[in-house]
Design a protein around this motif. Structure first.
Motif, PDB file in Angstrom:
ATOM      1  N   GLU A 345       0.836  -1.189   0.000  1.00 43.51           N
ATOM      2  CA  GLU A 345       0.000   0.000   0.000  1.00 43.51           C
ATOM      3  C   GLU A 345       0.882   1.254   0.000  1.00 43.51           C
ATOM      4  O   GLU A 345       2.008   1.245   0.508  1.00 43.51           O
ATOM      5  N   PHE A 346       0.366   2.322  -0.603  1.00 41.49           N
ATOM      6  CA  PHE A 346       1.128   3.559  -0.715  1.00 41.49           C
ATOM      7  C   PHE A 346       1.556   4.060   0.662  1.00 41.49           C
ATOM      8  O   PHE A 346       2.684   4.520   0.844  1.00 41.49           O
ATOM      9  N   LEU A 347       0.660   3.955   1.647  1.00 38.96           N
ATOM     10  CA  LEU A 347       0.971   4.425   2.990  1.00 38.96           C
ATOM     11  C   LEU A 347       2.140   3.647   3.587  1.00 38.96           C
ATOM     12  O   LEU A 347       3.022   4.218   4.242  1.00 38.96           O
ATOM     13  N   THR A 348       2.170   2.320   3.351  1.00 36.95           N
ATOM     14  CA  THR A 348       3.264   1.493   3.855  1.00 36.95           C
ATOM     15  C   THR A 348       4.580   1.895   3.218  1.00 36.95           C
ATOM     16  O   THR A 348       5.602   2.060   3.905  1.00 36.95           O
ATOM     17  N   LYS A 349       4.570   2.055   1.884  1.00 39.31           N
ATOM     18  CA  LYS A 349       5.787   2.444   1.181  1.00 39.31           C
ATOM     19  C   LYS A 349       6.273   3.811   1.656  1.00 39.31           C
ATOM     20  O   LYS A 349       7.471   4.031   1.871  1.00 39.31           O
ATOM     21  N   THR A 351       5.709   5.242   4.535  1.00 39.47           N
ATOM     22  CA  THR A 351       6.196   5.163   5.916  1.00 39.47           C
ATOM     23  C   THR A 351       7.615   4.611   5.975  1.00 39.47           C
ATOM     24  O   THR A 351       8.477   5.144   6.684  1.00 39.47           O
ATOM     25  N   VAL A 352       7.870   3.538   5.214  1.00 37.79           N
ATOM     26  CA  VAL A 352       9.206   2.933   5.200  1.00 37.79           C
ATOM     27  C   VAL A 352      10.228   3.920   4.642  1.00 37.79           C
ATOM     28  O   VAL A 352      11.327   4.078   5.188  1.00 37.79           O
ATOM     29  N   SER A 353       9.876   4.589   3.543  1.00 37.46           N
ATOM     30  CA  SER A 353      10.795   5.559   2.949  1.00 37.46           C
ATOM     31  C   SER A 353      11.042   6.732   3.888  1.00 37.46           C
ATOM     32  O   SER A 353      12.161   7.254   3.974  1.00 37.46           O
ATOM     33  N   ALA A 354      10.000   7.156   4.617  1.00 38.59           N
ATOM     34  CA  ALA A 354      10.163   8.247   5.583  1.00 38.59           C
ATOM     35  C   ALA A 354      11.116   7.836   6.709  1.00 38.59           C
ATOM     36  O   ALA A 354      11.962   8.628   7.150  1.00 38.59           O
ATOM     37  N   LEU A 355      10.998   6.591   7.155  1.00 38.04           N
ATOM     38  CA  LEU A 355      11.930   6.085   8.179  1.00 38.04           C
ATOM     39  C   LEU A 355      13.356   6.043   7.636  1.00 38.04           C
ATOM     40  O   LEU A 355      14.321   6.331   8.358  1.00 38.04           O
ATOM     41  N   GLY A 356      13.494   5.668   6.351  1.00 37.02           N
ATOM     42  CA  GLY A 356      14.808   5.663   5.728  1.00 37.02           C
ATOM     43  C   GLY A 356      15.419   7.052   5.674  1.00 37.02           C
ATOM     44  O   GLY A 356      16.602   7.240   5.995  1.00 37.02           O
ATOM     45  N   ALA A 357      14.593   8.045   5.280  1.00 42.36           N
ATOM     46  CA  ALA A 357      15.082   9.429   5.232  1.00 42.36           C
ATOM     47  C   ALA A 357      15.443   9.933   6.628  1.00 42.36           C
ATOM     48  O   ALA A 357      16.441  10.642   6.815  1.00 42.36           O
TER      49      ALA A 357
END
Length: 645
Positions: A345-349, A351-357
């Motif tokens: 889901e877009f929200l999951t992707k 969230t993960v990318s935000a944690l990476g940043a």
């Protein structure tokens, strides 16, 4: 007079009652013994690699199945009423508990045998359908008879009334009759409407669906689930009988693909065995192009997709002794990219990318704070609310973050360019957070199958190759800028831990080449960190991140390259060997306070454990030039990830 309890105990010890009790227990345990015997035969069948032994076991299983289903005395045939005796509650519960304790695969086989093809795993319904199978089949014949005679009509009514309430209610609802309809109304509806099939209503009536649940189906399907799990996920959109019939009669012809046998049902689709009749260079891709072009212009457009693959089934001992070549076949599957590529889901992707940043932001700030001189000044500026000085002191973190992010952008842009050039779709990348490196790269999912292994190889290697080039350039440039700096200038640079710098033989030796031999110590240096130019930091981290991406694990870039070079079976072996090796190396490195390899291996094992989804042509492997590039990149990965001596 004897007390009641004593009378009862004496009564229980009578020999006649003991014999009766044993007889009753044997009668109740008989189904359990048959199931256990069936389970043992099935396990032998699946474990066998001999076609002769499999045939023998299959005959034994079929014979046991007939004995179980066809015991005498269960019913008396009388026109359309079999008069089967209802199953007692005790017998039903024993049967249910026995099935419930079986492994899931055997439960599925039982349900498939009774044509329950949904995911609800309704064992109780399966038991009822198995017990009343003959009555249901007999009632199904009513639709073929015009003007059912009165005697047969009454027998059919009695046969319908004998069914359990659950089956009767389901049948009434599915033939669009009111729930309070009488038995006579149901039989009349079945007899008058020739398009209604009782078996079709209560079961999945499918020409090829009859294969589902057989020993051959389960045996074939387990290999698909092991080697092609992405295709197994397409079970819910599997083509039906009419679609597969249309495919073999209208799409295939002898000038492109000659059939050897009728389609074989497996989980997720069908095996269509045959051989390519097109000659010349790139014949397999040409054959697929012709078939795909026909599909796009037919009623199956957007509903069916093809994969030309090596037979996932393990070679039998007899085939291996005869040194027979591995068989190829067409895999015909439905189309559902969301299932096949497990799109998040877009929200999951996000969230993960935000944690990476966020992890990258914390990491680059930490490169400044690990410098004790800079940290004391930052602390002083923060306590005095001197934001101008605070921003000035942390400004060196900005080029670290931007260049690190830029390296990843070049990596992803290279992936996207190759995908565009080879005309297949990919999804948006997800940044993978890392406490040791800020980010360990990104996951770039496929969204449609590449044409062949060469396209997959080019796609997978393009990102790390470009990432390595940019990272090496940044590292060399940053170190070259440090050479003329004096100690006062270097002391305010961001820093990296010595343990991290020594974790890469390639990166560490390049640093020592520019800054002097021994600058990184011998592994027991009292200096915890080394000041480095921001570009040198991002270049060093980029080398490690791109090397990690090239490890042959799951559907990472390295896993895709390995798959394109060696095929699925060999890749599974390499993946297992690489995982064990990385775990051992990770525990050794952990002693030296470096958990990088261990954490990445854990990440890949949990989230990247399966092989990549199939390409359209999995029969033709990459050329020798690409194989050479693959081995050279493997050497580069080893030099990057092996620690300094």
């Amino acid at each position: 007079m004897l007390p009641s309890k004593k009378k009862i105990s004496q009564f229980d010890t009578f020999p006649e009652l003991e014999d009766l009790r044993k007889e009753k227990m044997e009668e109740l345990a008989a189904p359990l013994k048959q199931v256990e015997e069936m389970q043992a035969l099935c396990q032998k069948y699946y474990a066998s690699t001999s076609s002769v032994e499999k045939e023998t076991l299959q005959r034994q299983i079929e014979q046991l199945d007939k004995e179980t289903m066809g015991k005498p005395g269960h019913y008396v045939v009388n026109s359309f009423d079999i008069r089967r005796k209802p199953m007692s509650e005790e017998e039903f519960e024993l049967r249910y508990e026995t099935l419930r304790k079986l492994p899931k695969v055997l439960q599925q086989q039982f349900l498939y045998r009774n044509n329950i093809l949904d995911d609800k795993m309704d064992l109780k319904k399966g038991i009822m359908l198995e017990h009343w199978d003959d009555q249901i089949q007999l009632l199904d014949q009513i639709r073929f008879i015009d003007n059912l005679p009165e005697t047969d009509f009454k027998d059919a009514v009695q046969g319908f009334e004998a069914l359990p309430n659950e089956l009767k209610t389901e049948l009434i609802l599915k033939i669009n009759l009111p729930s309070d309809s009488t038995s006579e109304q149901v039989i009349s509806a079945l007899n008058n409407d020739g398009t209604v099939k009782t078996v079709k209503v209560l079961r999945e009536d499918d020409t090829y669906g009859a294969q589902v649940g057989t020993m051959e189906y389960v045996d074939r399907s387990r290999h698909v689930e092991d080697l092609l799990p992405s295709l197994a996920l397409l079970e819910n959109v599997c083509p039906d009988s009419e679609e597969i019939d249309f495919f073999v009669t209208e799409i295939i012809d002898s000038k492109t693909y000659a059939l050897r046998s009728k389609p074989e049902r497996v989980v997720g689709g069908y095996y269509v065995r045959g051989y390519n009749t097109i000659q010349g260079d790139d014949a397999n891709s040409k054959m697929l192009d012709i078939l795909n072009d026909r599909l796009s212009q037919s009623q199956l457009s957007g509903r069916v997709q093809l994969f030309f693959i090596q037979d996932p089934t393990t070679m039998t001992d007899e085939e291996a002794d005869m040194e027979m070549a591995e068989e190829t076949l067409l895999f015909v599957a439905g189309v559902e990219p969301t299932l096949m590529y497990r799109k998040s889901e877009f929200l999951t992707k996000a969230t993960v990318s935000a944690l990476g940043a966020l992890s990258m932001l914390f990491f680059v700030l930490d490169t400044c704070e690990m410098n004790h001189v800079t940290f004391s000044k930052i602390k002083e500026a923060f306590e005095n609310d001197n934001m101008e000085q605070f921003m000035q002191l942390t400004s060196s973190a900005v080029p670290v973050g931007l260049s690190l992010l830029g390296t990843q952008c070049v990596h992803e842009a290279s992936h996207r360019f190759v995908a565009w050039r080879n005309k297949f779709d990919i999804g948006l990348p997800n940044l993978v957070p890392s406490l040791q490196l800020g980010i360990t790269g990104a996951i770039t999912p496929l969204a449609s199958p590449p044409r062949n292994f060469m396209a997959l190889f080019d796609f997978a290697i393009a990102g790390p190759l470009a990432g390595f080039a940019v990272s090496l350039a940044l590292l060399v440039y940053g170190l070259n800028e440090m050479v003329p700096m004096d100690l006062v200038q270097q002391i305010e640079l961001p820093v990296l831990p010595i343990n991290l710098l020594r974790s890469s033989a390639l990166g560490g030796n390049i640093i020592e080449y520019f800054l002097g031999k021994g600058v990184l110590g011998n592994g027991s240096s009292s200096v915890p960190a080394l000041p480095m130019h921001p570009f040198a930091i991002s270049g060093f981290l980029g080398l490690i991140a791109n090397a990690l991406a090239l490890l042959p694990l799951g559907h990472t870039d390295g896993g895709r390259i390995c798959l394109a070079m060696f095929g699925r079976r060999v890749t599974w072996i390499i993946k297992a060997f690489a995982t064990v090796s990385l775990c051992i190396a990770g525990f050794i490195a952990l002693v030296k306070s470096s958990s990088l390899l261990l954490t990445y291996t854990a990440f890949a094992t949990i989230w990247q454990r399966e092989l990549e989804a199939p390409v359209q042509n999995e029969v033709d492997y990459v050329d020798n030039g690409r194989v050479l590039i693959g081995f050279l990149m493997a050497m580069l990965v080893a030099l990057t990830l092996l620690p300094m001596l």
